[in-house]
Structures are given as C-alpha cells and as structure tokens.
Design a protein around this motif. Structure first.
Motif, PDB file in Angstrom:
ATOM      1  N   VAL A  66       9.613  73.796  66.772  1.00 21.82           N
ATOM      2  CA  VAL A  66       8.954  72.495  66.644  1.00 21.82           C
ATOM      3  C   VAL A  66       9.946  71.458  66.115  1.00 21.82           C
ATOM      4  CG1 VAL A  66       7.143  71.202  65.475  1.00 21.82           C
ATOM      5  CG2 VAL A  66       6.701  73.539  66.234  1.00 21.82           C
ATOM      6  N   VAL A  67      10.095  70.386  66.849  1.00 19.46           N
ATOM      7  CA  VAL A  67      10.946  69.294  66.404  1.00 19.46           C
ATOM      8  C   VAL A  67      10.056  68.082  66.134  1.00 19.46           C
ATOM      9  CG1 VAL A  67      12.869  67.796  66.938  1.00 19.46           C
ATOM     10  CG2 VAL A  67      12.884  70.149  67.765  1.00 19.46           C
ATOM     11  N   PHE A  68       9.475  67.566  67.194  1.00 15.81           N
ATOM     12  CA  PHE A  68       8.559  66.438  67.048  1.00 15.81           C
ATOM     13  C   PHE A  68       7.146  66.910  67.335  1.00 15.81           C
ATOM     14  CE2 PHE A  68      12.571  64.327  68.417  1.00 15.81           C
ATOM     15  CZ  PHE A  68      12.842  63.746  67.185  1.00 15.81           C
TER      16      PHE A  68
ATOM     17  N   TYR B  37      12.325  64.580  58.455  1.00 15.56           N
ATOM     18  CA  TYR B  37      13.655  63.984  58.613  1.00 15.56           C
ATOM     19  C   TYR B  37      14.094  63.884  60.068  1.00 15.56           C
ATOM     20  CZ  TYR B  37      15.851  68.577  59.362  1.00 15.56           C
ATOM     21  OH  TYR B  37      16.223  69.780  59.871  1.00 15.56           O
ATOM     22  N   LEU B  38      13.471  64.656  60.941  1.00 14.12           N
ATOM     23  CA  LEU B  38      13.945  64.626  62.324  1.00 14.12           C
ATOM     24  C   LEU B  38      13.761  63.287  63.043  1.00 14.12           C
ATOM     25  CD1 LEU B  38      13.212  68.295  63.317  1.00 14.12           C
ATOM     26  CD2 LEU B  38      15.429  67.164  63.458  1.00 14.12           C
ATOM     27  N   PRO B  39      12.597  62.631  62.904  1.00 18.70           N
ATOM     28  CA  PRO B  39      12.501  61.307  63.526  1.00 18.70           C
ATOM     29  C   PRO B  39      13.555  60.347  62.982  1.00 18.70           C
ATOM     30  CG  PRO B  39      10.329  62.093  62.911  1.00 18.70           C
ATOM     31  CD  PRO B  39      11.313  63.074  62.355  1.00 18.70           C
ATOM     32  N   ALA B  40      13.795  60.425  61.675  1.00 18.58           N
ATOM     33  CA  ALA B  40      14.788  59.536  61.067  1.00 18.58           C
ATOM     34  C   ALA B  40      16.191  59.879  61.571  1.00 18.58           C
ATOM     35  CB  ALA B  40      14.726  59.659  59.546  1.00 18.58           C
ATOM     36  N   LEU B  41      16.446  61.183  61.684  1.00 19.34           N
ATOM     37  CA  LEU B  41      17.740  61.626  62.199  1.00 19.34           C
ATOM     38  C   LEU B  41      17.955  61.114  63.628  1.00 19.34           C
ATOM     39  CD1 LEU B  41      20.269  63.501  61.935  1.00 19.34           C
ATOM     40  CD2 LEU B  41      18.869  65.319  62.908  1.00 19.34           C
ATOM     41  N   GLN B  42      16.915  61.231  64.433  1.00 17.71           N
ATOM     42  CA  GLN B  42      17.017  60.768  65.809  1.00 17.71           C
ATOM     43  C   GLN B  42      17.300  59.275  65.875  1.00 17.71           C
ATOM     44  OE1 GLN B  42      14.439  61.794  69.402  1.00 17.71           O
ATOM     45  NE2 GLN B  42      13.410  59.997  68.602  1.00 17.71           N
ATOM     46  N   ARG B  43      16.604  58.554  65.001  1.00 16.80           N
ATOM     47  CA  ARG B  43      16.783  57.093  64.954  1.00 16.80           C
ATOM     48  C   ARG B  43      18.237  56.751  64.628  1.00 16.80           C
ATOM     49  NH1 ARG B  43      12.352  56.406  61.920  1.00 16.80           N
ATOM     50  NH2 ARG B  43      13.629  56.349  60.045  1.00 16.80           N
ATOM     51  N   ASP B  44      18.757  57.446  63.619  1.00 11.32           N
ATOM     52  CA  ASP B  44      20.131  57.180  63.197  1.00 11.32           C
ATOM     53  C   ASP B  44      21.145  57.542  64.282  1.00 11.32           C
ATOM     54  OD1 ASP B  44      19.027  56.333  60.882  1.00 11.32           O
ATOM     55  OD2 ASP B  44      19.680  58.021  59.643  1.00 11.32           O
ATOM     56  N   ILE B  45      20.924  58.684  64.918  1.00 12.67           N
ATOM     57  CA  ILE B  45      21.851  59.105  65.975  1.00 12.67           C
ATOM     58  C   ILE B  45      21.871  58.056  67.092  1.00 12.67           C
ATOM     59  CG2 ILE B  45      22.209  60.804  67.830  1.00 12.67           C
ATOM     60  CD1 ILE B  45      21.136  62.924  65.897  1.00 12.67           C
ATOM     61  N   ARG B  51      25.875  51.708  69.356  1.00 13.56           N
ATOM     62  CA  ARG B  51      26.985  50.822  69.013  1.00 13.56           C
ATOM     63  C   ARG B  51      28.057  50.881  70.092  1.00 13.56           C
ATOM     64  NH1 ARG B  51      27.997  52.883  63.184  1.00 13.56           N
ATOM     65  NH2 ARG B  51      25.919  52.498  62.362  1.00 13.56           N
ATOM     66  N   HIS B  52      28.032  51.969  70.828  1.00 15.49           N
ATOM     67  CA  HIS B  52      29.082  52.170  71.835  1.00 15.49           C
ATOM     68  C   HIS B  52      28.561  52.162  73.264  1.00 15.49           C
ATOM     69  CE1 HIS B  52      31.656  53.296  68.442  1.00 15.49           C
ATOM     70  NE2 HIS B  52      30.599  53.933  67.990  1.00 15.49           N
ATOM     71  N   VAL B  53      27.408  52.775  73.467  1.00 15.58           N
ATOM     72  CA  VAL B  53      26.843  52.888  74.817  1.00 15.58           C
ATOM     73  C   VAL B  53      25.366  52.502  74.793  1.00 15.58           C
ATOM     74  CG1 VAL B  53      26.885  54.427  76.841  1.00 15.58           C
ATOM     75  CG2 VAL B  53      28.085  55.115  74.751  1.00 15.58           C
ATOM     76  N   PRO B  54      24.919  51.760  75.804  1.00 11.03           N
ATOM     77  CA  PRO B  54      23.485  51.467  75.831  1.00 11.03           C
ATOM     78  C   PRO B  54      22.682  52.684  76.303  1.00 11.03           C
ATOM     79  CG  PRO B  54      24.585  50.449  77.721  1.00 11.03           C
ATOM     80  CD  PRO B  54      25.647  51.168  76.932  1.00 11.03           C
ATOM     81  N   VAL B  55      21.874  53.252  75.438  1.00 11.53           N
ATOM     82  CA  VAL B  55      21.013  54.381  75.841  1.00 11.53           C
ATOM     83  C   VAL B  55      19.561  54.108  75.455  1.00 11.53           C
ATOM     84  CG1 VAL B  55      22.741  56.245  75.850  1.00 11.53           C
ATOM     85  CG2 VAL B  55      21.608  55.620  73.714  1.00 11.53           C
ATOM     86  N   GLU B  56      18.674  54.726  76.210  1.00 13.59           N
ATOM     87  CA  GLU B  56      17.244  54.593  75.943  1.00 13.59           C
ATOM     88  C   GLU B  56      16.821  55.616  74.893  1.00 13.59           C
ATOM     89  OE1 GLU B  56      15.108  52.453  77.512  1.00 13.59           O
ATOM     90  OE2 GLU B  56      16.862  51.582  78.494  1.00 13.59           O
ATOM     91  N   GLN B  57      15.648  55.369  74.310  1.00 17.31           N
ATOM     92  CA  GLN B  57      15.166  56.317  73.298  1.00 17.31           C
ATOM     93  C   GLN B  57      14.928  57.701  73.891  1.00 17.31           C
ATOM     94  OE1 GLN B  57      11.268  55.842  71.657  1.00 17.31           O
ATOM     95  NE2 GLN B  57      11.687  57.192  69.955  1.00 17.31           N
ATOM     96  N   ASP B  58      14.379  57.741  75.108  1.00 16.10           N
ATOM     97  CA  ASP B  58      14.071  59.059  75.656  1.00 16.10           C
ATOM     98  C   ASP B  58      15.280  59.721  76.324  1.00 16.10           C
ATOM     99  OD1 ASP B  58      14.037  57.379  77.771  1.00 16.10           O
ATOM    100  OD2 ASP B  58      12.100  58.019  78.576  1.00 16.10           O
ATOM    101  N   ALA B  59      16.445  59.107  76.170  1.00 18.45           N
ATOM    102  CA  ALA B  59      17.660  59.741  76.679  1.00 18.45           C
ATOM    103  C   ALA B  59      18.177  60.792  75.697  1.00 18.45           C
ATOM    104  CB  ALA B  59      18.739  58.700  76.932  1.00 18.45           C
ATOM    105  N   VAL B  60      17.516  60.864  74.550  1.00 16.54           N
ATOM    106  CA  VAL B  60      17.942  61.844  73.551  1.00 16.54           C
ATOM    107  C   VAL B  60      16.984  63.032  73.556  1.00 16.54           C
ATOM    108  CG1 VAL B  60      18.428  62.246  71.116  1.00 16.54           C
ATOM    109  CG2 VAL B  60      18.839  60.015  72.110  1.00 16.54           C
ATOM    110  N   GLU B  61      17.551  64.204  73.661  1.00 15.16           N
ATOM    111  CA  GLU B  61      16.733  65.410  73.632  1.00 15.16           C
ATOM    112  C   GLU B  61      17.197  66.259  72.458  1.00 15.16           C
ATOM    113  OE1 GLU B  61      15.479  68.349  77.195  1.00 15.16           O
ATOM    114  OE2 GLU B  61      17.514  68.569  76.475  1.00 15.16           O
ATOM    115  N   ILE B  62      16.263  66.553  71.574  1.00 14.18           N
ATOM    116  CA  ILE B  62      16.618  67.357  70.398  1.00 14.18           C
ATOM    117  C   ILE B  62      15.899  68.690  70.461  1.00 14.18           C
ATOM    118  CG2 ILE B  62      16.614  67.470  67.874  1.00 14.18           C
ATOM    119  CD1 ILE B  62      16.840  64.559  67.723  1.00 14.18           C
ATOM    120  N   ARG B  63      16.652  69.760  70.375  1.00 13.85           N
ATOM    121  CA  ARG B  63      16.023  71.087  70.340  1.00 13.85           C
ATOM    122  C   ARG B  63      16.388  71.780  69.050  1.00 13.85           C
ATOM    123  NH1 ARG B  63      13.587  72.154  74.584  1.00 13.85           N
ATOM    124  NH2 ARG B  63      14.074  71.053  76.509  1.00 13.85           N
TER     125      ARG B  63
END
Ligand SMILES: Nc1ncnc2c1ncn2[C@@H]1O[C@H](COP(=O)(O)OP(=O)(O)O)[C@@H](O)[C@H]1O
Ligand SMILES: [Mg+2]
Lengths: 282, 84
Positions: A66-68, B37-45, B51-63
C-alpha cells in the motif's frame, strides 16, 4: 478499408457489501466475491470503505504494497492509478485500500462519486466493502450502488441490523432518490452458518431469516475454519485450497451473475439428520 | 495423536499471520516519518523534477514493498517525449 475496432467500454456495476452489524463477514465476502468475479475474467476492483480500520488489504494479502489510498485520491494527493494495487494472482483483480490515519469525515459524496465514475470506465465490477454501522461511512458505501449484498448471520442482532440496512438501501441511496430509477437490487448472503447450532435450535434457520427480511437469498456460507486459515495467509477464500466455504462463495458469485445454481448445502435436511443422530435438543 | 496430525498445519497458517503482522506493524508503529509521508514525498520529488523537466502528476509511479529486513520504494517517472 481499415476501421479501428472500437473497444467496448465496460459499464462498471457497483455492488455494496453491507450489513449494519460488525464482524459478520463483510470484508471476507468482499474479498471472496471480488476474487470470484475476477477469476471468471471480469475486471474487478474491491474498495475498502472502512476508513481508519484498514483491513481489506490484509485479507487480500497486499498490505505490504500500500502506497496511496482511497482518501489520498479523493483529496487529490494521488491519482487513482497510483493508488490501485494490482493483485499478483489474478490480473483482472485490483484493490483500492483505505486510509488508516484519517476518519470517515475524509470521505465526501462528491469525492466518492468522482472515484467511482473513473473506476466505472475501466472495471466491470466495483465491490464496495462497507464499514459497520448505519452512519455516514456505511451510507456513502451504499449510496451509488446498483446492487447490494446484505451479509447476515443467523442471529437476532444481525438480522435486525440487516433489516435496518435494507431500509436505508431503499431510501437513502441515489437509486432511491432518483425519480424513475430502478431500486437497488438487494440480496441476502447468510454467512457463518452453523448447521449444528441451527439443528440444536440455537440459531435461526434460513427460512426464519428470509421470512423476516423478505429479500432473495444469494447464498449460504458455512462457518468454516478455512476462512480463518485464508485470512491468516492473506488469500481470498476462493483462491485458497478448496473448501466448502470457498465453493459456497463461488456459487454465490455465479448467482450474482444471474446463473441458476442450486444451494449445495441443504440446511433443511441437516437439522433432521442431526436430530436423528444426536437426539432433539431444542 | 489426532492433535499431532492437525497441529503442524494449523500452526503454519497462524505463523504466517504472525509474520505478516509483525512486518506490517513494525512499519506502522513508526519509522519516525509519520504515516502520511508518501504523498508529501511524492510532492517533493515532483517539485525537484519539475525544476528541470515538465512532468505531470500522474507521470510518477511509486511502488512499495515492505519487508522484514528491507523495504523498497520504487519510483518511476515518465518523462515527456523529446520534441522533434
Ligand atoms: N464463514 C466463516 N466461517 C468462519 N469464520 C468467518 C466466516 N466469515 C467470517 N469469519 C470470521 O469472522 C470475523 C469477521 O469477519 P469480517 O469479514 O472481518 O467481518 P466484517 O467485515 O463484517 O466486520 C473474522 O475473524 C473472519 O475470519
Ligand atoms: Mg470489515
């Protein structure tokens, strides 16, 4: 001529697993029905609506991944596809876990509606594991449902609570409020059915329960040690080693899909048999 | 004798349950980072990458895979296709 074949989009059916009373087998049933539908090839997602008491992930065996969660999605902190956990055994099965750190106030009707609408685009079946009670959390879990499985144990408080829930399904849901909409199709699933205790007259019979609740019977799930075993190892009962409870859930899934499957366990003959074997106790 | 044949099997699923809980609860009881902390971590990442590349929020996948000894966090970021 090359015309692109338009892929037919599923119109996800929303099924709430509800009961009023706690501990009757809603989460066990959500996992079993979800896995049973997925096993038949239907794209299925099971959503944990029990905010604050995350349990479905444990029963489905994906707790370490579980992540989100559902609440993160509702609050815009994560996209739906980031929160969905794909089952490792069945590729047609997904779990949307709930938050353990927030409370049911984090759920909003608009938020739930938006998530369900998005899931409907992708899944054939959306199974909502309701929290106990008849308050906000339980009402939100049932609000958008097309069908309901009312999980009931053959004992007085469970039957009474099921009756209240049937009342809510018929009055406090989208289908109940919308002019001209078909009412929610509600069916009773009798679980933790203990033929021996029914034979002794300690528990109500199927007839007793159905007579009181007056809705169709989806199935009878026997009280079985296989359920505890499956929960220990995090495998939905229909995916674990064959068991009478597992078969009973598979039959219930078949009936849910409109198949005409006879009740395997004949609870009405059992009492007679028990009486003959052990003498009348009731 | 009856007990002896039943016992090992019973014990093994209960043992699995215990292990699963130990791993999960060890994580839940606090790594000091707080439960959300994971949502915050994702936000920070995302912020750093943007700052370098334009990416969308859903372009990040965290497992995540929580283990007894180690846990792994796998982060995949889908970068926009290069402009031709
Ligand atoms: N058919 C059954 N046989 C034996 N135990 C069962 C059965 N169904 C559920 N249980 C047990 O009952 C308890 C409550 O089940 P659960 O599915 O969590 O209920 P709920 O979600 O309604 O609170 C669990 O310990 C579960 O293993
Ligand atoms: Mg539950």
């Amino acid at each position: 001529m090359t015309t692109e074949l338009k892929q037919e989009r599923p119109v996800g059916k929303i099924i709430v697993i509800t009961s009023g009373k706690g501990g009757v087998g809603k989460t066990t049933t959500s996992a079993a029905i979800g896995a049973g539908l997925a096993k038949r090839g239907h794209k299925t997602v099971v959503i944990d609506f029990d905010v604050g008491l995350r349990n479905l992930d444990m029963i489905m065996g994906c707790e370490r991944r579980v992540v989100f969660d559902f609440i993160n999605v509702i609050q815009g902190e994560a996209k739906l596809k980031q929160a969905l956990i794909k089952d490792r055994r069945l590729e047609t099965l997904c779990v949307l876990p709930t938050s353990q750190t927030r409370d049911k106030d984090a759920l909003t009707k608009e938020g739930v509606e938006a998530v369900l609408a998005e899931l409907r685009e992708e899944f054939d079946y959306i199974i909502c594991d309701s929290p106990a009670g008849i308050e906000k959390g339980a009402q939100l879990a049932m609000y958008f449902a097309d069908e309901a499985v009312v999980v009931t144990n053959p004992e007085v408080s469970s039957v009474r609570d099921s009756d209240r829930v049937l009342g809510l399904l018929a009055s406090k849901t989208k289908r109940a409020e919308e002019e001209g909409a078909e009412p929610i199709k509600a069916q009773v699933l009798l679980t933790r059915y203990d033929a021996q205790r029914i034979a002794k007259g300690e528990m109500m019979t199927v007839e007793d329960v159905l007579e009181i609740l007056a809705v169709p019977l989806l199935g009878i799930i026997p009280e079985s040690p296989a359920v505890l075993r499956a929960s220990n190892v995090g495998v939905p009962i229909v995916l674990d080693a064959p068991s009478n409870a597992g078969s009973a859930y598979e039959d219930a899934v078949a009936r849910l899909m409109g198949e005409d499957v006879a009740l395997r366990l004949d609870p009405d003959r059992r009492p007679g048999l028990m009486r003959r074997l052990f003498g009348r106790t009731a | 004798m009856f007990g002896r044949t039943l016992w090992p099997r019973r014990a093994s699923s209960a043992q699995t349950a215990k292990e699963r809980l130990q791993i999960l609860l060890a994580h839940e009881r606090g790594t000091g980072t707080g439960p959300d902390y994971l949502p915050a971590l994702q936000r920070d990442i995302l912020e750093v990458i943007r700052r370098h590349v334009p990416v969308e929020q859903d372009a990040v996948e965290i497992r995540m895979e929580r283990g007894r000894e180690v846990s792994s966090l796998e982060i995949n970021i889908e970068l926009p296709a290069p402009r031709r």
